[in-house]
Design a protein around this motif. Structure first.
Motif, PDB file in Angstrom:
ATOM      1  N   ARG A   1      -7.982  27.213  57.017  1.00  0.00           N
ATOM      2  CA  ARG A   1      -6.983  26.161  56.793  1.00  0.00           C
ATOM      3  C   ARG A   1      -6.519  26.107  55.334  1.00  0.00           C
ATOM      4  O   ARG A   1      -5.715  25.259  54.969  1.00  0.00           O
ATOM      5  CB  ARG A   1      -7.552  24.789  57.191  1.00  0.00           C
ATOM      6  N   SER A   2      -7.044  26.987  54.509  1.00  0.00           N
ATOM      7  CA  SER A   2      -6.704  26.956  53.077  1.00  0.00           C
ATOM      8  C   SER A   2      -5.289  27.458  52.832  1.00  0.00           C
ATOM      9  O   SER A   2      -4.872  28.478  53.382  1.00  0.00           O
ATOM     10  CB  SER A   2      -7.696  27.845  52.306  1.00  0.00           C
ATOM     11  N   ARG A   3      -4.545  26.758  51.975  1.00  0.00           N
ATOM     12  CA  ARG A   3      -3.244  27.250  51.493  1.00  0.00           C
ATOM     13  C   ARG A   3      -3.364  27.802  50.086  1.00  0.00           C
ATOM     14  O   ARG A   3      -2.678  28.751  49.732  1.00  0.00           O
ATOM     15  CB  ARG A   3      -2.209  26.113  51.473  1.00  0.00           C
ATOM     16  N   VAL A   4      -4.204  27.181  49.274  1.00  0.00           N
ATOM     17  CA  VAL A   4      -4.208  27.507  47.849  1.00  0.00           C
ATOM     18  C   VAL A   4      -5.355  28.452  47.487  1.00  0.00           C
ATOM     19  O   VAL A   4      -5.123  29.514  46.897  1.00  0.00           O
ATOM     20  CB  VAL A   4      -4.261  26.218  46.989  1.00  0.00           C
TER      21      VAL A   4
ATOM     22  N   LEU B   1     -10.854  25.162  40.317  1.00  0.00           N
ATOM     23  CA  LEU B   1     -10.804  24.319  41.509  1.00  0.00           C
ATOM     24  C   LEU B   1      -9.393  23.848  41.832  1.00  0.00           C
ATOM     25  O   LEU B   1      -8.503  23.838  40.977  1.00  0.00           O
ATOM     26  CB  LEU B   1     -11.749  23.129  41.339  1.00  0.00           C
ATOM     27  N   THR B   2      -9.249  23.472  43.088  1.00  0.00           N
ATOM     28  CA  THR B   2      -7.991  22.923  43.573  1.00  0.00           C
ATOM     29  C   THR B   2      -8.256  21.475  43.992  1.00  0.00           C
ATOM     30  O   THR B   2      -9.320  21.168  44.522  1.00  0.00           O
ATOM     31  CB  THR B   2      -7.478  23.724  44.778  1.00  0.00           C
ATOM     32  N   ALA B   3      -7.295  20.593  43.728  1.00  0.00           N
ATOM     33  CA  ALA B   3      -7.478  19.169  44.023  1.00  0.00           C
ATOM     34  C   ALA B   3      -6.241  18.633  44.725  1.00  0.00           C
ATOM     35  O   ALA B   3      -5.113  18.906  44.302  1.00  0.00           O
ATOM     36  CB  ALA B   3      -7.728  18.389  42.733  1.00  0.00           C
TER      37      ALA B   3
HETATM   38  C1  LIG Z   1     -13.882  16.786  52.614  1.00  0.00           C
HETATM   39  C2  LIG Z   1     -12.747  16.756  51.640  1.00  0.00           C
HETATM   40  C3  LIG Z   1     -12.898  16.065  50.445  1.00  0.00           C
HETATM   41  C4  LIG Z   1     -11.868  16.062  49.504  1.00  0.00           C
HETATM   42  N1  LIG Z   1     -12.054  15.402  48.322  1.00  0.00           N
HETATM   43  C5  LIG Z   1     -11.088  15.417  47.378  1.00  0.00           C
HETATM   44  C6  LIG Z   1     -11.293  14.771  46.124  1.00  0.00           C
HETATM   45  O1  LIG Z   1     -12.338  14.184  45.850  1.00  0.00           O
HETATM   46  N2  LIG Z   1     -10.278  14.817  45.225  1.00  0.00           N
HETATM   47  C7  LIG Z   1      -9.107  15.471  45.470  1.00  0.00           C
HETATM   48  O2  LIG Z   1      -8.235  15.489  44.584  1.00  0.00           O
HETATM   49  N3  LIG Z   1      -8.885  16.119  46.652  1.00  0.00           N
HETATM   50  C8  LIG Z   1      -9.851  16.093  47.603  1.00  0.00           C
HETATM   51  N4  LIG Z   1      -9.662  16.762  48.796  1.00  0.00           N
HETATM   52  C9  LIG Z   1      -8.447  17.569  48.973  1.00  0.00           C
HETATM   53  C10 LIG Z   1      -8.784  19.043  48.703  1.00  0.00           C
HETATM   54  O3  LIG Z   1      -9.244  19.223  47.385  1.00  0.00           O
HETATM   55  C11 LIG Z   1      -7.562  19.935  48.950  1.00  0.00           C
HETATM   56  O4  LIG Z   1      -7.236  19.819  50.310  1.00  0.00           O
HETATM   57  C12 LIG Z   1      -7.849  21.379  48.608  1.00  0.00           C
HETATM   58  O5  LIG Z   1      -8.103  21.529  47.241  1.00  0.00           O
HETATM   59  C13 LIG Z   1      -6.667  22.258  48.987  1.00  0.00           C
HETATM   60  O6  LIG Z   1      -7.023  23.627  48.766  1.00  0.00           O
HETATM   61  P1  LIG Z   1      -6.957  24.678  49.956  1.00  0.00           P
HETATM   62  O7  LIG Z   1      -5.512  24.806  50.356  1.00  0.00           O
HETATM   63  O8  LIG Z   1      -7.517  25.951  49.414  1.00  0.00           O
HETATM   64  O9  LIG Z   1      -7.809  24.125  51.083  1.00  0.00           O
HETATM   65  C14 LIG Z   1     -10.656  16.753  49.769  1.00  0.00           C
HETATM   66  C15 LIG Z   1     -10.498  17.418  51.003  1.00  0.00           C
HETATM   67  C16 LIG Z   1     -11.526  17.420  51.916  1.00  0.00           C
HETATM   68  C17 LIG Z   1     -11.336  18.153  53.220  1.00  0.00           C
END
Ligand SMILES: Cc1cc2nc3c(=O)[nH]c(=O)nc-3n(C[C@H](O)[C@H](O)[C@H](O)COP(=O)(O)O)c2cc1C
Length: 204
Positions: free
Chosen positions: A15-18, A106-108
């Motif tokens: 499910r990752s985009r980034v 990290l990604t947020a």
């Molecule tokens: C269980 C969970 C906890 C998360 N906690 C945070 C968080 O504390 N802070 C934040 O900015 N994003 C949070 N997110 C969003 C994720 O960081 C974000 O979906 C992810 O970095 C996207 O990268 P990806 O496309 O590689 O999945 C959370 C997502 C999930 C599923």
């Protein structure tokens, strides 16, 4: 040339985009070992001796992960608890990691402005990463400001490509020993202004 170990942790890579794009930009770089922890240890059954060997044979450790609950996905915590042993990573005779470098990449989901005193998350990402920073320092490592991609849900494909190119540039700079650590030591994120951190590329 410095060797880089990327400890990659994403529990839902399908499910990752980034992260999937950042990983693609990093994994084929010469000098980089890409180590997918959730793929290798789907049952959290970590091979401690293997992990310690990997750490010993690299100069720079990058933890690449999505920000989950203001921290890392759970497998990284388990990895720390098991791999960073007393007498090996810290404590009496524990010098295996001394002199190495650590970076969180990290990604947020939340935007940058949410991560400050008056923002809704009240702390900077760097402050929230304090346990990881202090762990690195306890092990005698040099800890860099985190590489952060914010507001992941709002990014389009070209934004993600740009971040992936920046990530690759940072890894190349670390590998080649040209990242200016003094210039970035107080940066809120390593990738805030890469032209300060790294020599100019040929394109400019
Ligand atoms: C269980 C969970 C906890 C998360 N906690 C945070 C968080 O504390 N802070 C934040 O900015 N994003 C949070 N997110 C969003 C994720 O960081 C974000 O979906 C992810 O970095 C996207 O990268 P990806 O496309 O590689 O999945 C959370 C997502 C999930 C599923």
């Amino acid at each position: 040339m410095h060797s880089i170990l990327i400890l990659f942790a994403h529990p839902a890579l399908e499910r990752s985009r980034v992260n999937v794009r950042l990983a693609a930009a990093a994994r084929d770089l010469p000098g980089v070992t890409f180590h997918d922890l959730y793929q290798r240890y789907p049952d959290f059954d970590i091979d401690v001796a293997r992990e310690q060997e990997l750490l010993e044979s690299h100069d720079i450790v990058v933890m690449q992960h999505p920000f989950y609950w203001y921290s890392t996905p759970a497998l990284i915590k388990e990895w720390e608890d098991l791999v960073l042993q007393h007498g090996w990573a810290y404590g009496s005779g524990g010098t295996a990691l001394a002199g190495k470098t650590m970076l969180n990449a990290l990604t947020a989901g939340a935007p940058e402005e949410a991560y400050c005193r008056v923002g809704r998350n009240r702390y900077t990402v760097r402050e929230l990463l304090a346990p990881l920073e202090q762990t690195a320092l306890l092990c005698g490592m040099d800890y860099l400001p985190p590489f952060i991609v914010h507001a992941t849900h709002t990014l389009d494909a070209s934004d993600i490509d740009r971040h992936a190119a920046d990530y690759r540039r940072v890894l190349e700079g670390l590998r080649d020993g040209v990242l200016d650590r003094d210039a970035v030591k107080d940066a809120v994120r390593l990738n805030a202004d890469l032209d300060v951190a790294l020599p100019a590329t040929e394109e400019g």
